[in-house]
Write a protein that holds these residues in place. Structure first.
Motif, PDB file in Angstrom:
ATOM      1  N   VAL A  27      -0.553  -9.569   3.896  1.00 24.52           N
ATOM      2  CA  VAL A  27      -0.700  -8.941   2.582  1.00 24.52           C
ATOM      3  C   VAL A  27      -0.802 -10.012   1.509  1.00 24.52           C
ATOM      4  CG1 VAL A  27       0.431  -7.450   0.865  1.00 24.52           C
ATOM      5  CG2 VAL A  27       0.570  -6.878   3.306  1.00 24.52           C
ATOM      6  N   LEU A  90      -1.776  -4.970  -4.703  1.00 19.31           N
ATOM      7  CA  LEU A  90      -1.642  -5.357  -3.295  1.00 19.31           C
ATOM      8  C   LEU A  90      -3.008  -5.336  -2.602  1.00 19.31           C
ATOM      9  CD1 LEU A  90       1.528  -3.292  -2.277  1.00 19.31           C
ATOM     10  CD2 LEU A  90       1.417  -5.744  -2.778  1.00 19.31           C
ATOM     11  N   THR A  91      -3.188  -6.266  -1.684  1.00 22.06           N
ATOM     12  CA  THR A  91      -4.399  -6.300  -0.857  1.00 22.06           C
ATOM     13  C   THR A  91      -3.994  -6.417   0.603  1.00 22.06           C
ATOM     14  OG1 THR A  91      -5.695  -7.391  -2.597  1.00 22.06           O
ATOM     15  CG2 THR A  91      -6.533  -7.530  -0.343  1.00 22.06           C
ATOM     16  N   GLU A  92      -4.366  -5.426   1.394  1.00 18.18           N
ATOM     17  CA  GLU A  92      -4.170  -5.484   2.841  1.00 18.18           C
ATOM     18  C   GLU A  92      -5.322  -6.324   3.401  1.00 18.18           C
ATOM     19  OE1 GLU A  92      -3.876  -2.507   6.713  1.00 18.18           O
ATOM     20  OE2 GLU A  92      -4.284  -1.677   4.718  1.00 18.18           O
ATOM     21  N   LYS A  93      -5.009  -7.517   3.863  1.00 20.93           N
ATOM     22  CA  LYS A  93      -6.048  -8.500   4.151  1.00 20.93           C
ATOM     23  C   LYS A  93      -7.030  -8.050   5.233  1.00 20.93           C
ATOM     24  CE  LYS A  93      -3.394 -12.577   2.768  1.00 20.93           C
ATOM     25  NZ  LYS A  93      -2.849 -13.870   3.219  1.00 20.93           N
ATOM     26  N   ARG A 276       5.086  -8.777  -1.660  1.00 20.15           N
ATOM     27  CA  ARG A 276       4.375  -9.138  -0.434  1.00 20.15           C
ATOM     28  C   ARG A 276       5.247  -8.902   0.794  1.00 20.15           C
ATOM     29  NH1 ARG A 276       4.890 -12.492   3.088  1.00 20.15           N
ATOM     30  NH2 ARG A 276       6.402 -13.725   1.934  1.00 20.15           N
ATOM     31  N   ALA A 279       5.861  -5.040   1.303  1.00 23.76           N
ATOM     32  CA  ALA A 279       4.627  -4.395   1.755  1.00 23.76           C
ATOM     33  C   ALA A 279       4.276  -4.804   3.175  1.00 23.76           C
ATOM     34  CB  ALA A 279       3.483  -4.742   0.806  1.00 23.76           C
ATOM     35  N   SER A 280       4.490  -6.067   3.515  1.00 22.10           N
ATOM     36  CA  SER A 280       4.206  -6.542   4.874  1.00 22.10           C
ATOM     37  C   SER A 280       5.107  -5.847   5.888  1.00 22.10           C
ATOM     38  CB  SER A 280       4.391  -8.053   4.959  1.00 22.10           C
ATOM     39  OG  SER A 280       3.461  -8.736   4.146  1.00 22.10           O
ATOM     40  N   LEU A 283       3.868  -2.362   6.370  1.00 20.33           N
ATOM     41  CA  LEU A 283       2.646  -2.370   7.176  1.00 20.33           C
ATOM     42  C   LEU A 283       2.965  -2.525   8.652  1.00 20.33           C
ATOM     43  CD1 LEU A 283      -0.476  -2.368   7.017  1.00 20.33           C
ATOM     44  CD2 LEU A 283      -0.364  -4.852   6.828  1.00 20.33           C
ATOM     45  N   SER A 303      -4.885  -0.842  -5.846  1.00 20.94           N
ATOM     46  CA  SER A 303      -4.661  -1.751  -4.730  1.00 20.94           C
ATOM     47  C   SER A 303      -5.670  -1.498  -3.610  1.00 20.94           C
ATOM     48  CB  SER A 303      -3.233  -1.593  -4.192  1.00 20.94           C
ATOM     49  OG  SER A 303      -2.280  -1.998  -5.152  1.00 20.94           O
ATOM     50  N   TRP A 305      -6.158  -1.078   0.107  1.00 21.96           N
ATOM     51  CA  TRP A 305      -5.308  -0.769   1.265  1.00 21.96           C
ATOM     52  C   TRP A 305      -6.024   0.234   2.152  1.00 21.96           C
ATOM     53  CZ3 TRP A 305      -0.724  -3.437   1.445  1.00 21.96           C
ATOM     54  CH2 TRP A 305       0.161  -3.129   2.479  1.00 21.96           C
ATOM     55  N   TRP A 311       0.822   3.580   3.440  1.00 21.66           N
ATOM     56  CA  TRP A 311       0.679   3.521   1.987  1.00 21.66           C
ATOM     57  C   TRP A 311       1.423   4.662   1.307  1.00 21.66           C
ATOM     58  CZ3 TRP A 311      -0.612   0.032  -1.438  1.00 21.66           C
ATOM     59  CH2 TRP A 311      -0.794   0.453  -2.764  1.00 21.66           C
TER      60      TRP A 311
END
Length: 331
Positions: A27, A90-93, A276, A279-280, A283, A303, A305, A311
């Motif tokens: 993340v 947030l960005t879910e990579k 981060r 959220a990680s 996830l 975000s 995601w 989420w």
């Protein structure tokens, strides 16, 4: 105040540049706070007083230690020092990579969502990771090895998975990707000849733009004060500000500071690292319900995601569910 505009302080956590699949975190978090300088400095002092670590510089990991759980909950709590005055993008990579490669080759958001949600279950963890690694390498501005051959591993994987799982919805998307190989070749040629000012895989640049859009909503104009970043060159900063203004975002300016000299940026640094990690964990299916609930009011609906199941516990309804739409044109 800078140029008469209110200032919003920013920092990030989980940045691996364009290495989104092989990096250290799943993340990317970009946090921002709208606190007066004196209030932020007092907040930093209070955190130091409560934690009592001899460390010269505090980071998010100080607050994330179990023995400092009470301090972390205090910082995020409703009625706490940053409540209503902070925001996290947030960005879910992994999803970011899928969205970018499907966007490049197919320009179809629905196909990106389908592939991301069906792919892992259809192909299994190892083959799905191979697909993500290939997509990451295809899109990187400067991949390892021959730039002209950067797409070869990706399309080998796409072809192999399409043959191995022929009657699945995910394989249907892969067949469309395989047919778009000429577009991938054209992209690699463009990148090789003229590297873009903004690499398509770096989530920092769209996060800055979306942060500015959040704080300038309602017709306000703000200046972003950001922790120093090598990637934020003068040319990129100028283009970010210019394009934001062109698109009606009230970004008065963007300047870099040393976080050690600005309590507001230190608070943003804390929040980015905390967000981060929470959220990680969410996830990974190992989220802490209390901390997740504490973070949720800060998380932005813009975000990026893809996993809508987890989420639901960490953020508000997404403006573009599971979609990084619009951010390719962020600059």
């Amino acid at each position: 105040m800078d140029g008469g505009f209110p200032e919003v302080a920013c920092d990030e956590s989980g940045s691996d540049g364009e290495n989104l699949v092989g990096g250290n975190t799943a993340v990317f978090a970009h946090a921002s706070v709208a606190l007066p300088a004196d209030v932020a400095e007092e907040c930093v002092r209070e955190i130091r007083r409560r934690i009592r670590s001899p460390a010269e510089e505090y980071k998010a990991n100080h607050l994330l230690r179990e023995k400092h759980r009470a301090v972390l909950e205090w910082l995020l709590a409703e009625g706490g020092p940053i409540h209503g005055r902070a925001h996290v993008h947030l960005t879910e990579k992994a999803y970011f990579v899928v969205d970018r490669v499907v966007g490049l080759l197919l320009e179809d958001a629905a196909q990106a969502r389908t592939l991301y949600r069906r792919g892992p279950r259809t192909f299994g963890a190892a083959e799905w990771r191979e697909f993500l690694e290939g997509a990451n390498r295809l899109l990187r501005v400067r991949p390892d090895g021959d730039p002209a051959a950067a797409g070869a591993p990706f399309f080998r994987t796409v072809d192999a998975l399409s043959r191995a799982y022929p009657d699945t919805e995910a394989a249907g998307v892969l067949r469309r990707l395989a047919a778009a190989r000429p577009r991938a070749n054209a992209y690699r040629l463009r990148v090789q000849r003229t590297p873009p000012l903004f690499p398509v895989l770096n989530p920092l640049f769209p996060a800055i733009r979306l942060t500015a859009a959040h704080w300038s909503a309602g017709g306000r104009t703000v200046t972003l004060v950001h922790d120093q970043q090598n990637s934020l060159t003068p040319g990129r900063i100028a283009r970010i500000v210019q394009s934001a203004r062109r698109d009606g975002i009230g970004l008065g300016g963007l300047r870099l500071v040393d976080s050690r000299d600005d309590g507001r940026v230190q608070i943003a640094d804390f929040l980015a690292g905390i967000a981060r990690k929470i959220a990680s964990d969410t996830l990974d299916g190992d989220g802490d319900p209390v901390l997740t609930a504490r973070l949720r009011p800060y998380v932005g609906a813009e975000s990026v995601w893809g996993d809508t199941v987890n989420w639901a516990s960490i953020g508000p309804p997404l403006e573009n569910p599971g979609r990084a739409a619009g951010i390719n044109s962020a600059v």
